[in-house]
Design a protein around this motif. Structure first.
Motif, PDB file in Angstrom:
ATOM      1  N   ARG A 212       0.838  -1.214   0.000  1.00 47.46           N
ATOM      2  CA  ARG A 212       0.000   0.000   0.000  1.00 47.46           C
ATOM      3  C   ARG A 212       0.862   1.249   0.000  1.00 47.46           C
ATOM      4  O   ARG A 212       0.639   2.188  -0.786  1.00 47.46           O
ATOM      5  N   ASN A 213       1.858   1.276   0.869  1.00 46.60           N
ATOM      6  CA  ASN A 213       2.652   2.487   1.023  1.00 46.60           C
ATOM      7  C   ASN A 213       3.616   2.705  -0.135  1.00 46.60           C
ATOM      8  O   ASN A 213       3.913   3.853  -0.483  1.00 46.60           O
ATOM      9  N   ARG A 214       4.108   1.632  -0.740  1.00 43.51           N
ATOM     10  CA  ARG A 214       4.933   1.805  -1.948  1.00 43.51           C
ATOM     11  C   ARG A 214       4.120   2.447  -3.062  1.00 43.51           C
ATOM     12  O   ARG A 214       4.601   3.328  -3.786  1.00 43.51           O
ATOM     13  N   VAL A 233       3.854  -5.254 -10.242  1.00 40.43           N
ATOM     14  CA  VAL A 233       4.488  -6.162  -9.275  1.00 40.43           C
ATOM     15  C   VAL A 233       3.499  -6.554  -8.178  1.00 40.43           C
ATOM     16  O   VAL A 233       3.443  -7.714  -7.756  1.00 40.43           O
ATOM     17  N   SER A 234       2.693  -5.601  -7.732  1.00 43.37           N
ATOM     18  CA  SER A 234       1.747  -5.860  -6.652  1.00 43.37           C
ATOM     19  C   SER A 234       0.714  -6.912  -7.031  1.00 43.37           C
ATOM     20  O   SER A 234       0.247  -7.679  -6.167  1.00 43.37           O
ATOM     21  N   LEU A 235       0.356  -6.989  -8.290  1.00 43.61           N
ATOM     22  CA  LEU A 235      -0.680  -7.919  -8.736  1.00 43.61           C
ATOM     23  C   LEU A 235      -0.239  -9.378  -8.699  1.00 43.61           C
ATOM     24  O   LEU A 235      -1.066 -10.278  -8.848  1.00 43.61           O
ATOM     25  N   ARG A 236       1.030  -9.629  -8.452  1.00 47.30           N
ATOM     26  CA  ARG A 236       1.558 -10.992  -8.538  1.00 47.30           C
ATOM     27  C   ARG A 236       1.247 -11.850  -7.314  1.00 47.30           C
ATOM     28  O   ARG A 236       1.349 -13.071  -7.377  1.00 47.30           O
ATOM     29  N   GLY A 243      -2.911  -5.115  -0.789  1.00 46.94           N
ATOM     30  CA  GLY A 243      -2.270  -3.829  -0.558  1.00 46.94           C
ATOM     31  C   GLY A 243      -2.669  -2.802  -1.605  1.00 46.94           C
ATOM     32  O   GLY A 243      -2.868  -1.619  -1.295  1.00 46.94           O
ATOM     33  N   MET A 244      -2.799  -3.248  -2.857  1.00 46.37           N
ATOM     34  CA  MET A 244      -3.227  -2.337  -3.915  1.00 46.37           C
ATOM     35  C   MET A 244      -4.648  -1.854  -3.663  1.00 46.37           C
ATOM     36  O   MET A 244      -4.950  -0.658  -3.838  1.00 46.37           O
ATOM     37  N   ALA A 245      -5.521  -2.753  -3.237  1.00 47.31           N
ATOM     38  CA  ALA A 245      -6.890  -2.344  -2.931  1.00 47.31           C
ATOM     39  C   ALA A 245      -6.908  -1.307  -1.805  1.00 47.31           C
ATOM     40  O   ALA A 245      -7.675  -0.334  -1.851  1.00 47.31           O
ATOM     41  N   ASP A 246      -6.049  -1.501  -0.806  1.00 49.57           N
ATOM     42  CA  ASP A 246      -5.950  -0.524   0.282  1.00 49.57           C
ATOM     43  C   ASP A 246      -5.512   0.838  -0.246  1.00 49.57           C
ATOM     44  O   ASP A 246      -6.032   1.876   0.179  1.00 49.57           O
TER      45      ASP A 246
END
Length: 275
Positions: A212-214, A233-236, A243-246
């Motif tokens: 989330r923070n990145r 990268v987050s989707l992997r 975290g992406m949803a957050d």
């Protein structure tokens, strides 16, 4: 009299705090993030100055501690870490001799085995080299518990973001210092000891929060191409997707806060991506 003060932000960790405070050899400000345990008494017993907050500010609690400091330099420690002998005196001398350096990052030794933290190893191999006037290898990231900062520079860029709370809050500060023209260096001769508890921490939550923070940091300061790369990268992984949803839920509140760093800083940060 020391020219360094230690700031410790803590919440409900009186046992760790009691153990770590006895190792500190310079004045300490303990910022209590609305603890419900005996943190206040532990700080009082150790002779530390206590600042009690009405709510948990996360990493931004350190900013409050720095505002209560009068020394030119501030060292951060967690409630489970402490600085090695002579480290802070040496850091003050280095900062005195390098007036355009705002931050020094130390070598972190973990546990009784004193294993070097992987983040320290990464800083030691930083591809950014050692620019003229910098006392060590240039960095754009660090562990918050392992740094000594120039107080005025830290406050001048706003310190740690309350938005990010905890978990990967360091990069935004590093980018803001670099954008303001300040140098940041890794000095392996500075040592801090970190003794994290073996249990009781939610590592899944931590990974999710760091993603989330990145992403939020990339939106706030980095080129949009870097944001796209971070998102890919987050989707992997499941934690990455959470975290992406957050981050997406928070994004509307920071749409107008985007302030990309200068191109030179963006290029330096991009050099770290494949490292």
């Amino acid at each position: 009299m020391s020219d360094v003060t230690i700031v410790v932000a803590t919440k409900d960790r009186e046992g760790d705090l009691r153990r770590s405070l006895r190792h500190h050899t310079v004045p300490v400000v303990v910022v209590d993030n609305a603890s419900a345990d005996g943190t206040a008494q532990v700080a009082a017993d150790a002779g530390a100055r206590l600042v009690r907050l009405p709510r948990n500010l996360g990493a931004a609690a350190r900013n409050v501690g720095v505002e209560h400091v009068t020394t030119r330099y501030v060292a951060f420690a967690d409630d489970d870490s402490w600085w090695g002998p002579g480290a802070l005196d040496h850091a003050a001398k280095v900062l005195d001799a390098h007036p355009r350096t705002a931050l020094l990052a130390a070598r972190v030794l973990v546990g009784k085995e004193e294993r070097m933290d992987p983040v320290s190893g990464g800083m030691a191999r930083s591809p950014l080299g050692r620019p003229e006037g910098l006392p060590g290898r240039a960095i754009l990231g660090f562990l918050a518990c392992s740094i000594v900062v120039r107080r005025d520079a830290f406050l001048g860029v706003g310190g740690f973001s309350e938005l990010l709370h905890f978990g990967g809050e360091e990069e935004l500060l590093a980018l803001d210092l670099a954008a303001a023209g300040w140098g940041q260096a890794y000095l392996p001769e500075l040592v801090i000891h970190h003794h994290p508890a073996k249990g009781g921490r939610d590592h899944q939550w931590r990974r999710r929060r760091e993603v989330r923070n990145r992403l939020l940091t990339a939106w706030l300061r980095r080129p949009l191409s870097a944001l796209a790369q971070e998102a890919a990268v987050s989707l992997r992984t499941p934690d990455g997707r959470r975290g992406m949803a957050d981050a997406v839920r928070v994004l509307p509140s920071v749409l107008r806060a985007r302030r990309p760093v200068p191109r030179a800083v963006a290029r330096d940060r991009a050099r770290l991506d494949g490292y």
